[in-house]
Design a protein around this motif. Structure first.
Motif, PDB file in Angstrom:
ATOM      1  N   SER A 271       0.847  -1.208   0.000  1.00 17.63           N
ATOM      2  CA  SER A 271       0.000   0.000   0.000  1.00 17.63           C
ATOM      3  C   SER A 271       0.878   1.253   0.000  1.00 17.63           C
ATOM      4  CB  SER A 271      -0.914   0.014   1.228  1.00 17.63           C
ATOM      5  OG  SER A 271      -1.767  -1.101   1.198  1.00 17.63           O
TER       6      SER A 271
ATOM      7  N   THR B 116       0.868   3.635  -3.344  1.00 22.86           N
ATOM      8  CA  THR B 116       0.329   4.995  -3.216  1.00 22.86           C
ATOM      9  C   THR B 116       1.405   6.043  -3.490  1.00 22.86           C
ATOM     10  OG1 THR B 116       0.654   4.931  -0.824  1.00 22.86           O
ATOM     11  CG2 THR B 116      -1.558   4.411  -1.636  1.00 22.86           C
TER      12      THR B 116
ATOM     13  N   PHE C  30       1.118   7.356  -6.904  1.00 20.55           N
ATOM     14  CA  PHE C  30      -0.111   8.054  -7.339  1.00 20.55           C
ATOM     15  C   PHE C  30       0.264   9.411  -7.946  1.00 20.55           C
ATOM     16  CE2 PHE C  30      -4.235  10.149  -7.094  1.00 20.55           C
ATOM     17  CZ  PHE C  30      -5.088   9.114  -7.429  1.00 20.55           C
TER      18      PHE C  30
ATOM     19  N   ARG D  27      -4.842   6.133  -0.999  1.00 25.84           N
ATOM     20  CA  ARG D  27      -5.057   4.863  -0.297  1.00 25.84           C
ATOM     21  C   ARG D  27      -5.418   3.793  -1.321  1.00 25.84           C
ATOM     22  NH1 ARG D  27      -6.323   4.792   5.238  1.00 25.84           N
ATOM     23  NH2 ARG D  27      -6.298   6.842   6.217  1.00 25.84           N
ATOM     24  N   VAL D  28      -5.276   2.520  -0.939  1.00 25.34           N
ATOM     25  CA  VAL D  28      -5.567   1.425  -1.875  1.00 25.34           C
ATOM     26  C   VAL D  28      -6.634   0.499  -1.315  1.00 25.34           C
ATOM     27  CG1 VAL D  28      -4.511  -0.294  -3.408  1.00 25.34           C
ATOM     28  CG2 VAL D  28      -3.060   1.250  -2.107  1.00 25.34           C
TER      29      VAL D  28
ATOM     30  N   MET E  90      -6.946   2.623  -6.407  1.00 25.14           N
ATOM     31  CA  MET E  90      -6.308   3.660  -5.588  1.00 25.14           C
ATOM     32  C   MET E  90      -7.133   4.929  -5.692  1.00 25.14           C
ATOM     33  SD  MET E  90      -2.232   3.957  -5.797  1.00 25.14           S
ATOM     34  CE  MET E  90      -1.955   3.665  -7.503  1.00 25.14           C
TER      35      MET E  90
END
Ligand SMILES: Cc1ncc(COP(=O)(O)O)c(C=O)c1O
Length: 424
Positions: A100, A104, A107, A114-115, A288
């Motif tokens: 995670s 992220t 991103f 968040r995932v 995500m």
């Protein structure tokens, strides 16, 4: 690698397996050609009769690190020996926390994000649809003609690449509106006008939860949209408080030469759906979202198997390899393909167009007399199989090239030489 065909195709062992499969497995699977895989390594696929193929489709863009990459296999074996499952929705695991954090960090725009973990692309899209509704309190969606987002009831409501995918399945999720996906420079204005027309006639913009878009349309034909398309969608979304969901299930995770295809357009989406290449062939989906958007509370959404630790370990190893050089290789090999095929429309009357970004490349085929272009394309794919090259179709009459990201210059040259022979 060079393909090695040592039996007729399908060979005797493959024929026996296909006979059993045809009796007992769902006829809904549209098998492309009679390949019965026994093992694979990198870009090489060996069938049960010992024939070796050069893989330019990677299990539909899934085997991103190649078949059975030793580092991915080692990560899977290590995790499997520790534990296979403890329900990631109910308990914690070191691999989930680590993945995670790592995912992220990719991103666009720097997050925070968040995932949510799922088992497949369609489930990642379902999660995006549910979170869009949950977060906005709105229930409508805008999607694009020619798109593919999956086959479960929610994602199928967005999918619009072939009627066969919807026929006889009845009413889907209501409130999904489709507009044209722009294919060429100048066409974004028509798409914008179509969305504005919807807003003035049947779709109040304040009821739209999200615009769901493939940054490069995959099943629809490997269509790279004009550069103003995604920024225009971002602008429309911002104007009306609509979320922008990038479905990167096929184009994401390094395949286009950047981690996420939206990065080519410098657009920051609100959500990204990922799956195919994420765990090198293990079933994993990830949705995500920007941290402030993922505001659903415990119990709102979860899955027994989503985020299985073995799949997460495979994803961590995949991410290491993609960030450790495969993304750059995808950009370089994609360019090598484009450089060589750019002249094909002039050389081969069968080829009408070439396009692509990184290792998402396609050529369009022309009809041959009374033979429709789609049939010409299917014939070429079938013949390529017989010469040891694995390809797949997309769109109405396109062949797509989506080899594993480990593909080398020799592999590219070999595949294109085979295809040039067939086209000639
Ligand atoms: C862009 C895109 N979204 C979603 C999906 C659905 O993924 P899955 O088949 O894993 O459900 C696909 C599959 O081809 C896809 O290409």
């Amino acid at each position: 690698m060079n393909p090695k065909i040592v039996t007729e195709l399908p060979g005797p062992k493959a024929r026996a397996i296909i006979e059993t499969d045809t009796k007992y497995t769902s006829p809904s699977y549209g098998r492309v050609y009679p390949l019965v895989m026994r093992r694979g390594s990198g870009v090489m696929v060996e069938d049960v009769d010992g024939n070796q193929f050069l893989d330019f489709q990677a299990g539909i863009a899934v085997c991103s690190t190649g078949h059975a990459h030793p580092k991915v296999v080692e990560a899977i074996q290590r995790q499997a020996a520790d534990f296979l499952h403890m329900c990631s929705a109910d308990f914690y695991s070191p691999v989930m926390a680590e993945l995670s954090q790592r995912l992220t960090a990719t991103f666009p725009g720097g997050g925070p994000a968040r995932v949510f973990y799922a088992n497949s692309g369609t489930e990642a899209v379902e999660a995006a649809m549910k979170l869009s509704r949950y977060h906005t309190g709105r229930d409508k969606f805008i999607a694009f003609l020619g798109s593919f987002h999956g086959r479960s009831m929610g994602s199928l409501s967005l999918t619009s690449s072939k009627t066969a995918q919807r026929r006889r399945f009845g009413a889907l999720v209501p409130g999904v509106h489709h507009v044209t996906y722009p294919k060429a420079a100048g066409e974004t204005a028509q798409t914008r006008a179509a969305i504005e027309r919807l807003f003035q006639t049947i779709l109040p913009p304040e009821e739209v939860a999200a615009i769901v878009v493939e940054p490069i349309q995959g099943e629809g034909g490997y269509i790279v949209p004009p550069s103003d398309f995604l920024p225009t969608l971002r602008e429309i979304a911002d104007q009306h408080g609509i979320l922008l969901v990038a479905d990167e299930v096929q184009c994401g995770l390094g395949r286009t030469g950047k981690m996420w295809a939206v990065e080519h357009a410098n657009v920051v989406p609100d959500m990204i759906c990922s799956s195919k290449g994420l765990a090198s062939g293990m079933p994993l989906g990830a949705m995500m979202a920007r941290g402030d958007i993922m505001n659903w509370t415990p119990g709102a959404h979860a899955s027994t198997f989503g985020g299985n630790p073995v799949c997460l370990a495979a994803a961590l190893a995949t991410l290491d390899l993609v960030q450790g050089g495969l993304m750059g290789n995808a950009a370089a090999m994609g360019q090598r393909i484009i450089d060589r095929i750019a002249g094909w429309p002039k050389r081969f009357p069968r080829v009408t167009a070439v396009r692509g970004l990184g290792l998402m490349v396609a050529i369009d085929l022309a009809p041959d007399g009374s033979v429709p272009a789609g049939d010409v394309r299917d014939k070429i794919i079938e013949r390529a199989f017989h010469r040891g090259l694995l390809l797949l179709s997309c769109g109405e009459a396109a062949i797509r090239f989506m080899p594993p990201l480990v593909v080398g210059a020799d592999d590219v040259d070999c595949a294109l030489t085979i295809l040039e022979g067939l086209l000639a």
